[in-house]
Design a protein around this motif. Structure first.
Motif: not given
Length: 140
Positions: A1-23
């Motif tokens: 049984m699948s449930s709806t996620p409690a929330a959805s989160v988008l992480f954004v940084c300039v290159h999407n290569a470090g901080r946002s990927q780690m987060a």
């Protein structure tokens, strides 16, 4: 049984290569499928920062299969939380979203020794974010 996620989160940084990927890696690891995770960059890089991959691998989280993605208005629209990490004016703003700006050092061009404290700061912020999301009532 699948449930709806409690929330959805988008992480954004300039290159999407470090901080946002780690987060994104931390959130997926710590929250599992309870929270939907996205990441993107205003000017995506060619690959995820190897030092970020190594720093995450040290603590048992593998982000080596991730690829930088371009930020789209659809990704912002589909997210409850939009967390920016130095993307400047490139981040689109929509009413009704929870926006957070995390001031974090950019790991670009740095070795794993310099990335570890950034990784650890991201983990602390992710743990607080999960607690905030868990404290909110579920979607109606």
């Amino acid at each position: 049984m699948s449930s709806t996620p409690a929330a959805s989160v988008l992480f954004v940084c300039v290159h999407n290569a470090g901080r946002s990927q780690m987060a994104a890696g931390f959130l997926a690891h710590l929250a599992g499928d309870r929270i939907e995770v996205r990441s993107a960059g205003s000017i995506p890089g060619d690959q995820v920062n190897p030092a970020a991959i190594e720093a995450m691998k040290e603590i048992g989280i593998d982000i080596s299969d991730q690829k930088p993605k371009v930020l789209t208005t659809e990704a912002v629209r589909a997210s409850d939380y939009v967390i920016t990490m130095g993307c400047g004016d490139a981040c689109p703003i929509f009413p009704g979203k929870r926006y957070l700006d995390w001031s974090l050092e950019d790991p670009a061009g740095q070795g794993v020794e310099a990335v570890r404290p950034i990784r650890d700061e991201i983990r602390t912020r992710i743990e607080s974010l999960i607690a905030e999301i868990d404290a909110k009532p579920p979607h109606a």
